[in-house]
Design an enzyme around this catalytic site. Sequence first.
Site, short mmCIF file in Angstrom:
data_model
loop_
_atom_site.label_atom_id
_atom_site.label_comp_id
_atom_site.label_asym_id
_atom_site.label_seq_id
_atom_site.Cartn_x
_atom_site.Cartn_y
_atom_site.Cartn_z
N TRP A 329 0.83 -1.21 0.00
CA TRP A 329 0.00 0.00 0.00
C TRP A 329 0.86 1.25 0.00
CZ3 TRP A 329 -1.84 2.79 4.87
CH2 TRP A 329 -0.93 2.62 5.92
N ASP A 330 2.14 1.10 0.32
CA ASP A 330 3.09 2.21 0.31
C ASP A 330 2.96 3.01 -0.99
OD1 ASP A 330 3.90 0.10 2.03
OD2 ASP A 330 5.96 0.83 2.08
N GLU A 473 0.53 -2.72 12.70
CA GLU A 473 0.64 -4.18 12.54
C GLU A 473 0.88 -4.92 13.85
OE1 GLU A 473 3.68 -4.23 9.51
OE2 GLU A 473 2.18 -4.40 7.92
N LYS A 587 2.53 0.41 16.24
CA LYS A 587 3.73 0.42 15.42
C LYS A 587 3.85 1.73 14.63
CE LYS A 587 6.03 -2.33 11.86
NZ LYS A 587 5.89 -3.45 10.94
N GLN A 588 2.72 2.18 14.10
CA GLN A 588 2.79 3.31 13.16
C GLN A 588 1.44 4.02 13.14
OE1 GLN A 588 3.14 -0.08 10.32
NE2 GLN A 588 2.51 1.46 8.83
O1 IFM Z 1 3.63 -1.40 4.14
C1 IFM Z 1 4.52 -1.32 5.19
C2 IFM Z 1 3.76 -1.59 6.46
O2 IFM Z 1 2.78 -0.62 6.68
C3 IFM Z 1 4.70 -1.63 7.64
N1 IFM Z 1 5.72 -2.63 7.42
C4 IFM Z 1 6.51 -2.39 6.23
C5 IFM Z 1 5.63 -2.32 5.00
C6 IFM Z 1 6.46 -2.00 3.76
O3 IFM Z 1 7.00 -0.72 3.85
#
Ligand code: IFM
Length: 767
Positions: A329-330, A473, A587-588
Site C-alpha cells: 500500500w506504500d 501491525e 507500530k505506526q
Molecule cells: O507497508 C509497510 C507496512 O505498513 C509496515 N511494514 C513495512 C511495510 C512496507 O513498507
Amino acid sequence: MKLWEISTSECGGDAEGIMRRGNIFQIANGYMGYRGTLDEFGSEQLVGITLAGIFDRVGDAWREPVNAPNGGYTSVTIDGVELSALSETDVEHTQSLNFANAAFQRETRFLSGDKAVTLKSSRFLSADTPNLGVIRFSIRCDAATEVMIRTGIDGDIWDLNGPHLPKLAYEKRGDVLVTYGSTHESSKGVAVAEALECGFGEDAHEICEQKNLRVIHFSAKAGKTYSFDKYFAVVTDNDAFETPVDQAAIDIVERAKVRGYMACLAKHDDVWAGKWAESDVVIEGDDEAQLALRYSILQLLMVAPVKSSSNSIPARALSGQVYKGAIFWDTELFMYPFFLHTNPEVAVELLRYRIRTLDGARRKAMTEGPGYRGAFYAWESQETGDDACSYFNVGDPITGRDLRTHFRDKQVHISGDVAIAMWKYFLHTGDDSLLLEGGAEVILECARFYFSYAYFKKDKARYEILDVIGPDEYHERVNNNAFTSQVARETFVVALAAVEHLRLKHPSQLDVLLERLEIARELIDFAEAAELLYVPEPDAETGVIEQFEGYFKLKMTTPAELKERLVHPNEYLGAGQGLAVPTQVIKQADVVMMLNLFKNRYSAAIKRANWEYYEPRTEHGSSLSACAYAMVALEFGNLDFAYRYFLKTAKIDLEAKSKLYAGTIFIGGSHPAANGGAWMTAVFGFGGVNAEDGRLSIHPRLYEKWNRLQFPLNYQGDRFVITITHEVVTITAPSTNSRTHLVNVAGDVVQCEADATLSVPLVSLCK
Ligand code: IFM
C-alpha cells in the site's frame, strides 16, 4: 552547502557501512537499480543490479526480484597488486551522487608501494534507454607503471534467496561480452552485454571466478590519464524485443558505443532536466531541509516505472530484494500522490499495474477466505498480483521460530487503498480514460470484496468490518478498525460515484462492464453499505477515535518502556506473543493516518485530540509513520513538531540509520514511501495544497525559517508553479494551460488564467 549532490570520503569499514552506502548512493532508472558500490566490488559487498518486474523463486525460499550480472565490473592491478578501496592501499576516496542527473562518481587515490594511482569513474543508468548503463573509467599513475585492467561482467551475483540465474553462459561475440541465463522458476531469459571503447592496450578474453572479462595490459606513462568507456545493457524476456535477449542486449550496447559516451550522457541529461522541471521543490532558507527533500524526490524520480511497463514501485524500490521486491500500500498512499501532482503519466503507470494484477486479486479473494468475492489485493504484490506475503512473515530472533502474522489475510485495507487511488486519478486529472481501461472494474471488484467481507449486525442494523489488521501491525485480528472501515466505506462511495459517472458519460460501456461482471444487482448492496457501514467516531467528550474495538482497554505504556523489556534487540513487538500486543503501543500511524487520508472530514480540534493521544503511544517503527504525524500536526498548527518529523522522514535514506531487522528478517534498503511522505509534508503540509474536494486550495503554513517554498503542480491536466513566502502566494500558469482555474488561496478564491502570474497577499494569515 551543496544542494544538488551528496558525497562521502568513506568507502570501507564494516559490512554494515558498505551496505548502507550501497543504498545511499544507489542509482536507478525505473528499469533497474544499481547499488552505490564501487567498480571493483563483488557480491560480498552487496553489489546489486535489481530489475523491476521480474521475479524468481528458488526452492521454498521467498520469491524475490532478480538481480542481474554486474556489467559495470572493473578492477585494476598495478605491479601485481589489485587495487581495492577496501584495502590499505587506498589513501583518499570520494564518492558522490549528482541529483541533477542521477550519476554516481568515485575518485580513489591509491598508494601501491611507492606509486600513486588515481582511479575515477562515473556511471549512470540511461534515462532515455532503460536497458542501458554507461560508465567512464580513468586511471592515472604518478610514475611509469605496468597496469592490468580486468573489466567486464561479473556473474557472481548477490542474492538474498538465489541463485536465480543458475547456469550463466559467458561469451565474447565479436567485440561484445555477453553473459546470459534464465531464471530458476519460469526459465525467463536474462542477458547482460558489455561493449568497451578503449584506445589503449590489447585486450584478451578471460572467464574466471564467474566473471566474463577483458584483460588489458599496458605500460602507463607517468602523469598520463587513460580513459575508457563501458556500455552495458540488461535485457530480459519481459522486454518486448524482437530478437532473443542476448542479441537484444548486444544490439543496445553496440548502438550506444557508436553514439558515444557524451551523446548518451547528453540525452540522459535532457530527460533528467525535464524530470526536475516537473517536480523540484525549492526550500529557501533551510539548506538541510532542501537537500533532504531533493534527495527524496530524486529517489522517487529514479524508480518511477518505465513508460508502458505497467510496473509499480516496490516498498524498497530497486535497492535490492528486501520485502521480496513487492508492491505494498506504500505505493498508492505515499508515492502515488507525488506522481499524481507532478507527472500523472507516471501515476497512471502505477495504477495500470493494479489493473494488470486484478486477476491475482480475484484469485486471492477466492482462495483466502470463505465466501470472499471480488478483488482482495495482495499485501505483497509481485508481477501476477498473487500474494507473496507468507503466513509466517517474521522470524523470532530469540527462538529462531517463524511467527504467524496475519498481514496477508487480514490487512484488507489494501483493496480500498487501491480503489481510492484509482478514483482520485479521475478526480485530480479530469481524465476518465483509465476508468474505461479497467479502473472502474478494479473499483467495482474492490467494493464487491468488501461487501463479501462485511458483517451485518442485525441488533445494531449496521455493517461492520471485523477481524482485520489496520496500519498498526502490532494489533492483529481486531474489529472495527477505524482506518480500515473508513477505507471500506469510501470504496462503496467511490464505486457508486464511478458508476454514476460512467452512466452519464459512457452509458454503453457501463452496460457492457456491469454485464460482464454480473454486478448490476449488487449496486444496491453497495449503496446500503455506503450508508450503513460503521466507522468509529470521535468520542463525544475527548474527541479521540478508538483505533479498534477494545483498544482503550489495553494496557497503557510507552514504546520506550517496552523497549526496556526486550530480550533481544531485534525482537518483534507484534504477532502472537509480542510485547506490544496487550498494550496500547502501536507500530505506526493508524487513526492519525486516517485523519490525514480523509483530512477534509475532520476538524482541527479532532486532529489535535487524536494526535496528542496517539503520538506518545506510537513507536514509529515503520518509515510510513512520521510523515502522517507531521502532516496532521500541521493541520492544527504544531509546526515545530511537523518540521522535526518532516526532517526525520526526508532524511531517512540520506542518514540510512533505520532498523535493519524486523525479527530475523533483513529489511535494509531504501524507503520510497518515506520519500513520498517527505514530498507530501512539504507540499500538502507546509504548502497547504489540498485538491481533495474538486477544487484546488492553498492554505500555506510556511515554517518560520523557510523564506520561500516553490513547487510545480499538475492539476486537471494543467500546470502551475506555486511560490509561497510569508507574505504572498504567487501562482504562475503557463500559456499551455487549457483554461482558467478557480483556486482558493488562504480563503480568497482567485482566478488563475493561462499565461498569467497572480499574487495573493497573505494578509488574512497575519491577522
Ligand atoms: O507497508 C509497510 C507496512 O505498513 C509496515 N511494514 C513495512 C511495510 C512496507 O513498507
